[in-house]
Design an enzyme around this catalytic site. Structure first.
Site, PDB file in Angstrom:
ATOM      1  N   GLY A 210       1.280 -14.694 -18.104  1.00 13.66           N
ATOM      2  CA  GLY A 210       2.686 -14.304 -18.105  1.00 13.66           C
ATOM      3  C   GLY A 210       2.949 -12.859 -18.480  1.00 13.66           C
ATOM      4  N   HIS A 426     -25.053 -39.791 -14.370  1.00 15.71           N
ATOM      5  CA  HIS A 426     -25.006 -38.463 -14.997  1.00 15.71           C
ATOM      6  C   HIS A 426     -23.703 -38.289 -15.794  1.00 15.71           C
ATOM      7  CE1 HIS A 426     -25.813 -34.009 -15.052  1.00 15.71           C
ATOM      8  NE2 HIS A 426     -24.501 -34.008 -15.228  1.00 15.71           N
ATOM      9  N   GLU A 427     -22.596 -38.559 -15.123  1.00 16.14           N
ATOM     10  CA  GLU A 427     -21.293 -38.353 -15.780  1.00 16.14           C
ATOM     11  C   GLU A 427     -21.087 -39.338 -16.923  1.00 16.14           C
ATOM     12  OE1 GLU A 427     -19.566 -35.739 -15.290  1.00 16.14           O
ATOM     13  OE2 GLU A 427     -20.856 -35.112 -13.639  1.00 16.14           O
ATOM     14  N   ASP A 503     -24.448 -27.637 -16.902  1.00 14.31           N
ATOM     15  CA  ASP A 503     -24.571 -28.162 -18.264  1.00 14.31           C
ATOM     16  C   ASP A 503     -25.555 -27.333 -19.069  1.00 14.31           C
ATOM     17  OD1 ASP A 503     -23.021 -30.187 -17.288  1.00 14.31           O
ATOM     18  OD2 ASP A 503     -24.720 -31.514 -16.907  1.00 14.31           O
TER      19      ASP A 503
END
Ligand code: ADP
Ligand code: MG
Ligand code: ZN
Length: 606
Positions: A210, A426-427, A503
């Site tokens: 902004g 994996h997740e 990761d």
């Protein structure tokens, strides 16, 4: 936020284009008619009568027609040729003058001058007068043309101009800018007492927070003209033009004081000057001109120069000296409350269902900038339209967070079955390691639908409130969570894949920071080995230690990551059934919410 914005050069170009068109049309349609109307076609009888009445002025007998005028030479006539042997004699007797230049009264050159050059000249003179008029009127706040030489744009705030209320969550910056607004409102007040306000202030912060909006809001609040130019505009310019443009900009500004001059992306012209490469002459000239102008103008007149950058450290120190941009205004990423407020500001612009709760949306959008939050609200409205609904819902907003933050869902890119399974594990690995460590944030949502951003799976972790201070344990848990994805792959498939590259990068960064900057290891203690060069771009740090120490530091970083990797493996091994159940759920549904995740996790514990 309506504002009149007119680049100065355009109107003139349009004006000349229209002018040429008008002249062309006149030449094509009107002028030939003039000529034709001037020549009246008559019959031979009338011609003879006029001869008898001695009413012929000039006459020209051509091969196929006779052109003649009346005695007073007011009108031109023409008539056909007849077999009339005594014509010449009778004409002579009537006192007519034989002339071959009746029609071609204007030579080709003269006619060109008359029909082209003269009108064009007229238009040019008119244009000049008009443009002078306009630039004078501009001061009155009515018009918005700057027809000077520079491309500096003139913004004249209309009654609906941007106000501080349009900027949410930047209270500190607004506080600092309020004084400038007050100064622009009543420069006399400051002049009388002899107080000097800073000529320039530098808005510093990441993109989309902004800065431009705040600069406009200062102009809007003070109700003064807003001159804006972007540093990048200077870069493509011809040599010498940049400096000229700066000069023009300040000349215009001085005439319109009190006013705001806003220089966006000032780092593009205000970069540190590097000696060895001979530098960029054009940029240097522009920068020098800017410095000269800033030193030269009378600050008490009410010209305030605001500039914005997201790379303050790359600025030439000369810019920051007293009397130049000596006031620095931080414009940071919004905190939770700030995000809620920004969402609300933008929500006013769209139709929403009643009872929207902005807090969970703001929580999910941790780290989002104001621009991204504005985008989220707009995206929610688009979703509603797509579904043929009249108002956006809570769910639209929630879904939009993902769209904006993680890129559009790209269902067309289909994962193979094996890939999908691997991504699910994996997740889930990340999420489960996070959830099993007490200090880690709970999971908001996991999905294995590929996104355009390139990330396959996507784990949203919600910070409970924004906290900037993290304990050593929290950091270690975070590293463990990063390794959790790879750990799950190894446990279940016995292989490692490329899916974990991001990761690994993140984990390494964190571990490295702990060792070299945060003094979180016994061996190295509270010593900083690395200096950060670029705060906002996450630019590289540089090492401030010997190569031997560096090797030991590297080893320590590896040890930390390995330790956490082992921890993640152990956690997942102990909860392998849970890992299978959760991964299967994710595989089947493609998404799992935090609630569903915790339900499954809790039911397993019993
Ligand atoms: P910057 O100049 O810092 O890159 P901008 O001022 O150009 O950011 O912000 C782009 C848009 O994002 C704004 O026009 C506005 O719609 C939205 N925005 C950014 N920050 C805020 C804020 N603090 N409050 C409300 N809207 C914001
Ligand atoms: Mg900007
Ligand atoms: Zn991962």
């Amino acid at each position: 936020m309506k504002e009149v914005r007119q680049p100065s050069k355009k109107p003139l170009i349009y004006y000349y284009a229209i002018m040429l068109l008008v002249v062309f049309v006149l030449n094509a349609l009107v002028f030939p008619n003039f000529n034709q109307r001037a020549i009246t076609e008559t019959d031979y009888g009338t011609f003879m009568t006029m001869i008898d009445e001695k009413n012929i002025g000039l006459v020209d007998i051509q091969s196929n027609q006779i052109v003649f005028t009346d005695k007073a030479q007011q009108k031109i006539f023409k008539t056909g040729i007849m077999n009339d042997p005594t014509l010449t004699e009778r004409l002579h007797d009537s006192g007519a003058i034989f002339s071959s230049e009746i029609i071609d009264e204007a030579s080709p050159i003269l006619s060109f001058l008359l029909s082209w050059l003269f009108p064009i000249l007229l238009f040019v003179i008119l244009g000049q007068l008009l443009s002078k008029r306009m630039s004078k009127m501009m001061g009155g706040g009515g018009m918005a043309f700057g027809l000077g030489d520079s491309g500096a744009k003139v913004y004249v705030p209309s009654s609906t101009g941007i106000k501080f209320d349009d900027v949410a969550g930047e209270d500190e910056a607004k506080d600092l800018l309020t004084e400038i607004v007050d100064f622009l409102h009543a420069p006399e007040k400051y002049r009388e007492i002899g107080a000097k306000l800073p000529k320039g202030a530098l808005l510093v912060g990441p993109p989309g927070t902004g800065k431009t909006l705040l600069a406009k809001a200062v102009a809007g609040e003070a109700n003064v003209p807003f001159f804006s130019i972007s540093g990048s505009e200077f870069v493509e310019m011809f040599v010498g033009r940049g400096a000229a443009k700066v000069r023009d900009l300040f000349k215009q500004a001085n005439e319109k004081a009190p006013c705001i001059v806003f220089i966006d992306e000032i780092d593009t012209i205000g970069k540190k000057r590097e000696g060895n490469f001979g530098g960029n002459d054009e940029r240097e000239q522009t920068l020098n001109q800017l410095l000269t102008e800033m030193d030269g103008f009378d600050g008490s007149k009410g010209v305030v120069v605001l500039a914005a950058t997201n790379r303050p450290e790359s600025l030439d120190p000369a810019l920051l000296r007293p009397g130049r941009f000596d006031r620095r205004i931080p414009v940071e990423l919004p905190d939770l409350q700030g995000r809620i407020d920004i969402l609300k500001v933008h929500a006013k612009k769209i139709k929403l269902e009643p009872n929207i709760d902005f807090e969970p949306i703001a929580k999910t959008a941790a780290g989002a900038s104001g621009a991204e939050l504005a985008n989220i609200v707009n995206e929610a409205a688009l979703r509603a339209v797509r579904d043929g609904r009249k108002a956006a819902s809570q769910n639209d907003l929630m879904e939009s967070v993902e769209v904006v933050i993680a890129g559009y869902q790209k269902k067309s890119r289909v994962l193979s079955d094996q890939e999908k399974k691997l991504v699910a594990y994996h997740e889930t690995g990340h999420a489960l390691v996070a959830a099993l460590q007490t200090n880690s944030a709970p999971v908001q949502k996991i999905t294995i639908i590929p996104r355009t951003s390139g990330a396959l799976g996507f784990t949203l972790q919600v910070d409970e409130g924004d906290h900037f201070i993290m304990s050593k344990e929290e950091l270690l848990n975070k590293i463990a969570t990063f390794t959790g994805g790879r750990a799950a792959e190894e446990l279940v498939f016995g292989t490692s894949t490329t899916g974990a590259s991001n990761d690994i990068e993140q984990a390494t960064k964190l571990a490295r920071m702990m060792v070299t900057q945060l003094g979180m290891t016994k061996e190295f203690g509270m010593v900083s080995f690395e200096s950060q060069t670029n705060q906002y771009l996450g630019g590289g740090g540089y090492m401030t230690c010997s190569p031997e120490t560096q090797a030991r530091l590297d080893k320590k970083v590896m040890d930390i990551i390995e330790e956490q990797h082992e921890k993640a493996l152990a956690l997942l091994k102990d909860n392998i059934e849970l890992l299978h159940t959760l991964s299967k759920y994710l595989y089947d549904h493609e998404t799992i919410t935090g609630e569903e995740f915790m339900d499954i996790l809790n039911s397993h514990k019993q």
